[in-house]
Design a protein around this motif. Sequence first.
Motif, PDB file in Angstrom:
ATOM      1  N   ARG A  24     -27.285 -19.272 -21.352  1.00  0.00           N
ATOM      2  CA  ARG A  24     -28.353 -20.198 -20.966  1.00  0.00           C
ATOM      3  C   ARG A  24     -28.921 -20.906 -22.201  1.00  0.00           C
ATOM      4  O   ARG A  24     -29.115 -22.127 -22.196  1.00  0.00           O
ATOM      5  CB  ARG A  24     -29.471 -19.443 -20.241  1.00  0.00           C
ATOM      6  CG  ARG A  24     -30.549 -20.362 -19.660  1.00  0.00           C
ATOM      7  CD  ARG A  24     -31.698 -19.567 -19.084  1.00  0.00           C
ATOM      8  NE  ARG A  24     -32.533 -18.969 -20.109  1.00  0.00           N
ATOM      9  CZ  ARG A  24     -33.449 -19.644 -20.833  1.00  0.00           C
ATOM     10  NH1 ARG A  24     -33.610 -20.933 -20.653  1.00  0.00           N
ATOM     11  NH2 ARG A  24     -34.174 -19.021 -21.733  1.00  0.00           N
ATOM     12  N   LEU A  25     -29.141 -20.149 -23.260  1.00  0.00           N
ATOM     13  CA  LEU A  25     -29.668 -20.754 -24.487  1.00  0.00           C
ATOM     14  C   LEU A  25     -28.670 -21.731 -25.105  1.00  0.00           C
ATOM     15  O   LEU A  25     -29.058 -22.793 -25.601  1.00  0.00           O
ATOM     16  CB  LEU A  25     -30.038 -19.659 -25.490  1.00  0.00           C
ATOM     17  CG  LEU A  25     -31.264 -18.825 -25.127  1.00  0.00           C
ATOM     18  CD1 LEU A  25     -31.371 -17.605 -26.032  1.00  0.00           C
ATOM     19  CD2 LEU A  25     -32.528 -19.662 -25.213  1.00  0.00           C
ATOM     20  N   ILE A  26     -27.396 -21.382 -25.065  1.00  0.00           N
ATOM     21  CA  ILE A  26     -26.368 -22.284 -25.603  1.00  0.00           C
ATOM     22  C   ILE A  26     -26.330 -23.570 -24.777  1.00  0.00           C
ATOM     23  O   ILE A  26     -26.212 -24.672 -25.324  1.00  0.00           O
ATOM     24  CB  ILE A  26     -24.990 -21.596 -25.634  1.00  0.00           C
ATOM     25  CG1 ILE A  26     -24.989 -20.436 -26.633  1.00  0.00           C
ATOM     26  CG2 ILE A  26     -23.886 -22.575 -25.963  1.00  0.00           C
ATOM     27  CD1 ILE A  26     -25.150 -20.818 -28.070  1.00  0.00           C
ATOM     28  N   LYS A  27     -26.444 -23.469 -23.450  1.00  0.00           N
ATOM     29  CA  LYS A  27     -26.466 -24.673 -22.599  1.00  0.00           C
ATOM     30  C   LYS A  27     -27.664 -25.558 -22.892  1.00  0.00           C
ATOM     31  O   LYS A  27     -27.594 -26.771 -22.750  1.00  0.00           O
ATOM     32  CB  LYS A  27     -26.458 -24.279 -21.122  1.00  0.00           C
ATOM     33  CG  LYS A  27     -25.089 -24.064 -20.580  1.00  0.00           C
ATOM     34  CD  LYS A  27     -25.123 -24.031 -19.075  1.00  0.00           C
ATOM     35  CE  LYS A  27     -23.691 -23.962 -18.604  1.00  0.00           C
ATOM     36  NZ  LYS A  27     -23.562 -24.249 -17.212  1.00  0.00           N
ATOM     37  N   ASN A  71     -36.818 -22.206 -35.441  1.00  0.00           N
ATOM     38  CA  ASN A  71     -36.977 -20.778 -35.697  1.00  0.00           C
ATOM     39  C   ASN A  71     -37.094 -20.012 -34.385  1.00  0.00           C
ATOM     40  O   ASN A  71     -36.529 -18.925 -34.235  1.00  0.00           O
ATOM     41  CB  ASN A  71     -38.213 -20.563 -36.576  1.00  0.00           C
ATOM     42  CG  ASN A  71     -38.311 -19.160 -37.111  1.00  0.00           C
ATOM     43  OD1 ASN A  71     -37.382 -18.372 -36.974  1.00  0.00           O
ATOM     44  ND2 ASN A  71     -39.432 -18.841 -37.721  1.00  0.00           N
ATOM     45  N   ASP A  72     -37.806 -20.582 -33.430  1.00  0.00           N
ATOM     46  CA  ASP A  72     -37.991 -19.943 -32.129  1.00  0.00           C
ATOM     47  C   ASP A  72     -36.663 -19.787 -31.390  1.00  0.00           C
ATOM     48  O   ASP A  72     -36.361 -18.729 -30.837  1.00  0.00           O
ATOM     49  CB  ASP A  72     -38.990 -20.755 -31.301  1.00  0.00           C
ATOM     50  CG  ASP A  72     -39.324 -20.095 -29.973  1.00  0.00           C
ATOM     51  OD1 ASP A  72     -39.630 -18.885 -29.989  1.00  0.00           O
ATOM     52  OD2 ASP A  72     -39.264 -20.793 -28.941  1.00  0.00           O
ATOM     53  N   PHE A  73     -35.852 -20.859 -31.381  1.00  0.00           N
ATOM     54  CA  PHE A  73     -34.562 -20.814 -30.702  1.00  0.00           C
ATOM     55  C   PHE A  73     -33.640 -19.790 -31.357  1.00  0.00           C
ATOM     56  O   PHE A  73     -32.976 -19.007 -30.665  1.00  0.00           O
ATOM     57  CB  PHE A  73     -33.904 -22.198 -30.708  1.00  0.00           C
ATOM     58  CG  PHE A  73     -32.568 -22.223 -30.030  1.00  0.00           C
ATOM     59  CD1 PHE A  73     -32.480 -22.278 -28.654  1.00  0.00           C
ATOM     60  CD2 PHE A  73     -31.394 -22.181 -30.762  1.00  0.00           C
ATOM     61  CE1 PHE A  73     -31.254 -22.284 -28.018  1.00  0.00           C
ATOM     62  CE2 PHE A  73     -30.161 -22.181 -30.137  1.00  0.00           C
ATOM     63  CZ  PHE A  73     -30.098 -22.239 -28.767  1.00  0.00           C
ATOM     64  N   ALA A  74     -33.594 -19.777 -32.686  1.00  0.00           N
ATOM     65  CA  ALA A  74     -32.731 -18.826 -33.400  1.00  0.00           C
ATOM     66  C   ALA A  74     -33.152 -17.386 -33.096  1.00  0.00           C
ATOM     67  O   ALA A  74     -32.299 -16.513 -32.883  1.00  0.00           O
ATOM     68  CB  ALA A  74     -32.770 -19.097 -34.895  1.00  0.00           C
ATOM     69  N   ALA A  75     -34.458 -17.136 -33.053  1.00  0.00           N
ATOM     70  CA  ALA A  75     -34.946 -15.783 -32.763  1.00  0.00           C
ATOM     71  C   ALA A  75     -34.592 -15.368 -31.336  1.00  0.00           C
ATOM     72  O   ALA A  75     -34.182 -14.224 -31.097  1.00  0.00           O
ATOM     73  CB  ALA A  75     -36.452 -15.714 -32.980  1.00  0.00           C
ATOM     74  N   ASP A  81     -27.211 -27.577 -35.169  1.00  0.00           N
ATOM     75  CA  ASP A  81     -28.457 -28.305 -35.429  1.00  0.00           C
ATOM     76  C   ASP A  81     -29.644 -27.586 -34.794  1.00  0.00           C
ATOM     77  O   ASP A  81     -30.706 -27.466 -35.398  1.00  0.00           O
ATOM     78  CB  ASP A  81     -28.366 -29.731 -34.903  1.00  0.00           C
ATOM     79  CG  ASP A  81     -27.474 -30.625 -35.748  1.00  0.00           C
ATOM     80  OD1 ASP A  81     -27.158 -30.239 -36.896  1.00  0.00           O
ATOM     81  OD2 ASP A  81     -27.081 -31.708 -35.256  1.00  0.00           O
ATOM     82  N   LYS A  82     -29.461 -27.123 -33.568  1.00  0.00           N
ATOM     83  CA  LYS A  82     -30.553 -26.442 -32.865  1.00  0.00           C
ATOM     84  C   LYS A  82     -30.912 -25.115 -33.543  1.00  0.00           C
ATOM     85  O   LYS A  82     -32.089 -24.799 -33.728  1.00  0.00           O
ATOM     86  CB  LYS A  82     -30.154 -26.214 -31.401  1.00  0.00           C
ATOM     87  CG  LYS A  82     -31.217 -25.619 -30.555  1.00  0.00           C
ATOM     88  CD  LYS A  82     -32.302 -26.622 -30.254  1.00  0.00           C
ATOM     89  CE  LYS A  82     -33.254 -26.046 -29.220  1.00  0.00           C
ATOM     90  NZ  LYS A  82     -34.299 -26.950 -28.841  1.00  0.00           N
ATOM     91  N   VAL A  83     -29.899 -24.350 -33.923  1.00  0.00           N
ATOM     92  CA  VAL A  83     -30.150 -23.063 -34.574  1.00  0.00           C
ATOM     93  C   VAL A  83     -30.824 -23.260 -35.924  1.00  0.00           C
ATOM     94  O   VAL A  83     -31.769 -22.551 -36.275  1.00  0.00           O
ATOM     95  CB  VAL A  83     -28.839 -22.253 -34.725  1.00  0.00           C
ATOM     96  CG1 VAL A  83     -29.026 -21.055 -35.631  1.00  0.00           C
ATOM     97  CG2 VAL A  83     -28.340 -21.798 -33.360  1.00  0.00           C
TER      98      VAL A  83
END
Length: 131
Positions: free
Chosen positions: A88-91, A68-72, A62-64
């Motif tokens: 860290r991003l996955i957490k 767009n910012d998180f995916a990049a 859902d987050k990805v």
Amino acid sequence: MHRYHPFYTPIQRPQTPTWPPVNPYHTMYRRPYEYPPVQPQQFMDSAGKTKPLLDEAKLILDKVSASNDFAAKLMGAAQKADMKEVNRLIKLTGVQSIPGIKFNPDGFTMDFSSQTAHIDCCHLTIILRWK
């Protein structure tokens, strides 16, 4: 006149026997294989332990898919092989346990796993392509 050429006769290949020879009576005397009785408890436990893995995978997906910012950021960290930043991003997505993460130039692989009674029972592997 022959189908292949008007002056040459077609090559006749001899019939090759099947190997091993087929015995039509062989199947009559074969004993049927007896399967052990099924015990579905471990199978049911594995299915139950996989449900939370699906929920955690859904949080990341859902987050990805929404940001767009998180995916990049996640792609950039993976391309730089910065595992600290990737974890860290996955957490940040809210998952309770970090999945096994692998990446290559084509995409990103997450392997969620769980155990029942100290037995490695279930895995959920998600492969996301970015190229």
